[in-house]
Enzyme design. Structure first.
Site, PDB file in Angstrom:
ATOM      1  N   LYS A  22      36.555  36.942  47.290  1.00  0.00           N
ATOM      2  CA  LYS A  22      36.545  37.968  46.233  1.00  0.00           C
ATOM      3  C   LYS A  22      36.815  37.328  44.875  1.00  0.00           C
ATOM      4  CE  LYS A  22      40.373  40.392  45.413  1.00  0.00           C
ATOM      5  NZ  LYS A  22      40.839  40.330  44.003  1.00  0.00           N
ATOM      6  N   ASN A  23      37.832  36.466  44.814  1.00  0.00           N
ATOM      7  CA  ASN A  23      38.263  35.949  43.505  1.00  0.00           C
ATOM      8  C   ASN A  23      37.338  34.878  42.943  1.00  0.00           C
ATOM      9  OD1 ASN A  23      40.239  37.810  43.541  1.00  0.00           O
ATOM     10  ND2 ASN A  23      41.865  36.411  44.164  1.00  0.00           N
ATOM     11  N   ARG A  91      40.491  43.551  37.293  1.00  0.00           N
ATOM     12  CA  ARG A  91      41.042  42.467  36.456  1.00  0.00           C
ATOM     13  C   ARG A  91      39.923  41.557  35.960  1.00  0.00           C
ATOM     14  NH1 ARG A  91      45.546  40.608  33.486  1.00  0.00           N
ATOM     15  NH2 ARG A  91      45.621  38.347  33.593  1.00  0.00           N
ATOM     16  N   CYS A 115      45.435  45.105  39.946  1.00  0.00           N
ATOM     17  CA  CYS A 115      46.614  45.588  40.673  1.00  0.00           C
ATOM     18  C   CYS A 115      47.847  45.617  39.771  1.00  0.00           C
ATOM     19  CB  CYS A 115      46.898  44.680  41.866  1.00  0.00           C
ATOM     20  SG  CYS A 115      45.689  44.835  43.168  1.00  0.00           S
ATOM     21  N   ARG A 120      50.889  41.061  33.625  1.00  0.00           N
ATOM     22  CA  ARG A 120      49.607  40.319  33.666  1.00  0.00           C
ATOM     23  C   ARG A 120      48.984  40.170  32.277  1.00  0.00           C
ATOM     24  NH1 ARG A 120      46.142  42.042  38.836  1.00  0.00           N
ATOM     25  NH2 ARG A 120      45.543  39.847  38.710  1.00  0.00           N
ATOM     26  N   PRO A 121      49.686  39.576  31.336  1.00  0.00           N
ATOM     27  CA  PRO A 121      49.126  39.416  29.984  1.00  0.00           C
ATOM     28  C   PRO A 121      47.869  38.545  29.997  1.00  0.00           C
ATOM     29  CG  PRO A 121      51.064  38.045  30.254  1.00  0.00           C
ATOM     30  CD  PRO A 121      50.974  38.894  31.483  1.00  0.00           C
ATOM     31  N   ILE A 122      47.144  38.546  28.882  1.00  0.00           N
ATOM     32  CA  ILE A 122      45.969  37.661  28.768  1.00  0.00           C
ATOM     33  C   ILE A 122      46.124  36.753  27.542  1.00  0.00           C
ATOM     34  CG2 ILE A 122      44.335  39.173  29.981  1.00  0.00           C
ATOM     35  CD1 ILE A 122      43.343  40.133  27.224  1.00  0.00           C
ATOM     36  N   ASP A 303      49.052  35.627  46.772  1.00  0.00           N
ATOM     37  CA  ASP A 303      48.249  36.695  47.408  1.00  0.00           C
ATOM     38  C   ASP A 303      48.538  36.821  48.896  1.00  0.00           C
ATOM     39  OD1 ASP A 303      45.258  36.186  45.367  1.00  0.00           O
ATOM     40  OD2 ASP A 303      47.222  37.045  44.942  1.00  0.00           O
ATOM     41  N   ILE A 325      55.359  34.141  40.885  1.00  0.00           N
ATOM     42  CA  ILE A 325      54.170  34.335  40.038  1.00  0.00           C
ATOM     43  C   ILE A 325      54.155  35.710  39.378  1.00  0.00           C
ATOM     44  CG2 ILE A 325      51.640  34.312  39.978  1.00  0.00           C
ATOM     45  CD1 ILE A 325      52.725  31.570  40.646  1.00  0.00           C
ATOM     46  N   ARG A 395      38.673  47.806  48.285  1.00  0.00           N
ATOM     47  CA  ARG A 395      38.002  47.104  47.170  1.00  0.00           C
ATOM     48  C   ARG A 395      38.067  45.601  47.328  1.00  0.00           C
ATOM     49  NH1 ARG A 395      42.430  45.680  43.281  1.00  0.00           N
ATOM     50  NH2 ARG A 395      40.950  44.100  42.681  1.00  0.00           N
TER      51      ARG A 395
HETATM   52  C1  EPZ Z   1      43.919  35.636  39.815  1.00  0.00           C
HETATM   53  O1  EPZ Z   1      44.512  36.547  38.909  1.00  0.00           O
HETATM   54  C2  EPZ Z   1      43.600  36.457  41.049  1.00  0.00           C
HETATM   55  N1  EPZ Z   1      42.707  37.541  40.679  1.00  0.00           N
HETATM   56  C3  EPZ Z   1      44.886  37.028  41.628  1.00  0.00           C
HETATM   57  O2  EPZ Z   1      44.538  37.686  42.834  1.00  0.00           O
HETATM   58  C4  EPZ Z   1      45.842  35.890  41.958  1.00  0.00           C
HETATM   59  O3  EPZ Z   1      47.058  36.430  42.415  1.00  0.00           O
HETATM   60  C5  EPZ Z   1      46.080  35.044  40.702  1.00  0.00           C
HETATM   61  O4  EPZ Z   1      44.825  34.582  40.173  1.00  0.00           O
HETATM   62  C6  EPZ Z   1      46.949  33.845  40.986  1.00  0.00           C
HETATM   63  O5  EPZ Z   1      46.368  33.080  41.980  1.00  0.00           O
HETATM   64  C7  EPZ Z   1      41.407  37.271  40.454  1.00  0.00           C
HETATM   65  O6  EPZ Z   1      40.977  36.141  40.544  1.00  0.00           O
HETATM   66  C8  EPZ Z   1      40.535  38.449  40.112  1.00  0.00           C
HETATM   67  P1  EPZ Z   1      46.757  34.265  36.626  1.00  0.00           P
HETATM   68  P2  EPZ Z   1      44.786  36.115  37.372  1.00  0.00           P
HETATM   69  O7  EPZ Z   1      46.079  34.259  35.318  1.00  0.00           O
HETATM   70  O8  EPZ Z   1      43.703  35.223  36.914  1.00  0.00           O
HETATM   71  C9  EPZ Z   1      50.582  34.918  33.992  1.00  0.00           C
HETATM   72  C10 EPZ Z   1      44.421  39.432  44.392  1.00  0.00           C
HETATM   73  O9  EPZ Z   1      45.280  40.004  45.080  1.00  0.00           O
HETATM   74  N2  EPZ Z   1      49.609  34.866  32.874  1.00  0.00           N
HETATM   75  O10 EPZ Z   1      46.852  33.007  37.405  1.00  0.00           O
HETATM   76  O11 EPZ Z   1      45.065  37.317  36.593  1.00  0.00           O
HETATM   77  C11 EPZ Z   1      50.554  36.297  34.645  1.00  0.00           C
HETATM   78  O12 EPZ Z   1      51.466  37.154  34.043  1.00  0.00           O
HETATM   79  C12 EPZ Z   1      44.701  39.119  42.935  1.00  0.00           C
HETATM   80  O13 EPZ Z   1      43.299  39.052  44.812  1.00  0.00           O
HETATM   81  C13 EPZ Z   1      50.091  34.828  31.569  1.00  0.00           C
HETATM   82  O14 EPZ Z   1      51.300  34.822  31.336  1.00  0.00           O
HETATM   83  O15 EPZ Z   1      46.122  35.300  37.585  1.00  0.00           O
HETATM   84  C14 EPZ Z   1      50.942  36.046  36.063  1.00  0.00           C
HETATM   85  O16 EPZ Z   1      52.346  36.053  36.145  1.00  0.00           O
HETATM   86  C15 EPZ Z   1      46.054  39.590  42.471  1.00  0.00           C
HETATM   87  N3  EPZ Z   1      49.207  34.820  30.547  1.00  0.00           N
HETATM   88  C16 EPZ Z   1      50.454  34.627  36.311  1.00  0.00           C
HETATM   89  O17 EPZ Z   1      50.169  34.045  35.040  1.00  0.00           O
HETATM   90  C17 EPZ Z   1      47.855  34.817  30.776  1.00  0.00           C
HETATM   91  O18 EPZ Z   1      47.075  34.788  29.795  1.00  0.00           O
HETATM   92  C18 EPZ Z   1      49.212  34.587  37.190  1.00  0.00           C
HETATM   93  O19 EPZ Z   1      48.185  34.956  36.409  1.00  0.00           O
HETATM   94  C19 EPZ Z   1      47.385  34.850  32.100  1.00  0.00           C
HETATM   95  C20 EPZ Z   1      48.282  34.868  33.139  1.00  0.00           C
END
Ligand code: EPZ
Length: 416
Positions: A22-23, A91, A115, A120-122, A303, A325, A395
């Protein structure tokens, strides 16, 4: 309202075929608009892909599916603001920021969905775009990202964010000059996106390492990729096999993508046999307790934290789970306690005392992996469990009801 009904205690025997990740798939689809015509094979049959189809059609790109193969043509597409409704669908809508910025030097959309497992900031995505020369203005939830030119830059991520790594790749492949991404995420799904971008004509090196180097190119064309097997889906069913398996085979996998899970399960004394592209598991009693700490890849994946927590309720002794995380990823725990589990929540740490005798009851899914955890617990519980809000699970887990029914799980979807 649709609910899942599960009668626990049935042995799981036979073969479960794992689908595309999925991811990966939810990133490959937005990435495809950077080229003119792209083929993506082994796409999972999940509603997140249907959501992306809606967005692509809205943008005027064509999206034709033939079995698990997707063809995306972007010659007729136009750059339009991604609406609030579409931005909130998942997301991965955030990947349209990088893809539209990379292709048109302009992107407009709202804060993405996904979720509710944390804030989950960007910010890392946005600061990456700014490093490439873009200006980001946001009015509440709405983001407008603009660049006269995109110029390669040296970017160091303060956290190895999967989304930020992928989005910066999408924005930098057509930039002028070289971009480096330090502390890049090493998840296999990032590598899958790199494979597609390079097949389109991008020049990205460092795949699977924490230092990615992108040499900007003038244009991209064509490209095809096969979605890698879903390591989280595989891990979820491996855990189901450890809990209830009788020669349960989990097929079409890349074991090295989930070795952090199988190492932990073997530490518990689980009966797991690992082959080139499949795993066979059997339920055993007297599993030992363990300590789990979630980390970025190749550490233990966040995950699979909720799914393995259901297994740990059955271990002989006290297990510890630390979720480093996400700040809100224990929403499955109150329902496990309702089923009879003995779990203490202390901030980001769980203390799980086993073995518990799980009893079926009515529970609610709060997020994708919490739902998976409740299904695993229900398959082991005595009696019937009713699981509400199952849209979260459907989903992200392809054909989960069929896959579990085929191997002996007593699980059905009912309208109540
Ligand atoms: C991806 O999310 C996956 N989703 C998530 O899977 C997965 O848990 C995550 O990576 C970590 O492996 C998809 O790929 C669609 P991150 P993503 O950016 O990209 C912080 C599932 O169940 N962060 O690695 O959103 C954030 O707050 C989902 O399939 C910032 O601080 O994950 C979090 O604590 C859930 N600033 C951590 O990093 C940012 O700009 C992980 O976020 C981005 C992230």
């Amino acid at each position: 309202m649709e609910v899942l009904k599960i009668i626990g205690g049935k042995k799981l025997s036979g073969t479960i075929e794992i689908g595309g990740a999925k991811n990966s798939a939810v990133a490959l689809v937005p990435a495809a608009i950077l080229s003119d015509r792209v083929a993506i094979k082994n796409v999972p049959n999940i509603s997140d892909i249907e959501s992306l189809e809606i967005i692509l059609n809205y943008l005027g790109a064509s999206f034709t599916k033939n079995g698990d193969e997707l063809t995306i043509e972007s010659l007729t597409m136009e750059n339009k603001p991604i609406t609030l409704e579409y931005s909130k669908m998942l997301r991965a809508s955030s990947y349209f920021m990088g893809a539209l910025l990379g292709k048109y030097k302009h992107a407009e959309m709202y804060f993405p969905g996904g979720c509710s497992i944390g804030e989950r900031p960007i910010d890392l995505h946005l600061s990456g775009f700014e490093a490439l020369g873009a200006t980001v203005t946001n009015d509440g939830d709405k983001y407008i990202i603009d660049a006269d030119k995109l110029i390669g830059a040296d970017i160091k991520l303060k956290f190895a964010s999967v989304g930020a790594t992928i989005n910066i790749l999408l924005a930098s492949v057509l930039a002028e000059g070289k971009t480096t991404i330090k502390n890049a995420a090493r998840e296999p799904e990032v590598g899958n996106v790199i494979d597609l971008l390079n097949d389109m004509g991008a020049k990205i090196s460092g795949k699977d390492s924490d230092l990615l180097v992108v040499e900007g190119v003038e244009s991209l064309s064509g490209g095809s990729v096969k979605v890698i097997p879903d390591r989280i889906e595989a891990g979820t069913y491996i855990i189901a096999g450890v809990m209830n398996g009788d020669n349960l085979k989990i097929n079409n996998v890349i074991p090295s993508h989930f070795s952090s899970l199988t190492d932990k399960l073997l530490e518990m004394g689980a009966d797991i046999k690992i082959f080139d592209d499949y795993v066979v598991t059997n339920k055993v009693d007297n599993l030992k307790p363990i300590k789990i700490v979630t980390e970025v890849y190749p550490g233990f994946p966040t995950d699979l934290q909720q799914p393995i927590t259901s297994l740990l309720t059955l271990a002989d002794g006290t297990s510890i789970v630390k979720e480093l995380i996400y700040e809100n990823r224990f929403q499955n725990v109150p329902y496990l306690i309702q089923m009879g589990a003995d779990i203490e929540v202390n901030g980001r740490e769980l203390k799980i005392n086993g073995p518990a005798k799980l009893l079926g009851c009515e529970v609610i899914t709060t997020d994708l992996r919490a739902g998976a955890a409740l299904i695993l617990a229900a398959l082991s519980a005595e009696g019937e469990t009713t699981i509400k809000e199952i849209k979260h699970v459907l989903r992200g887990y392809e054909n989960i009801i069929n896959k579990l029914t085929k191997v002996g799980g007593e699980i059905s979807l009912e309208d109540v």
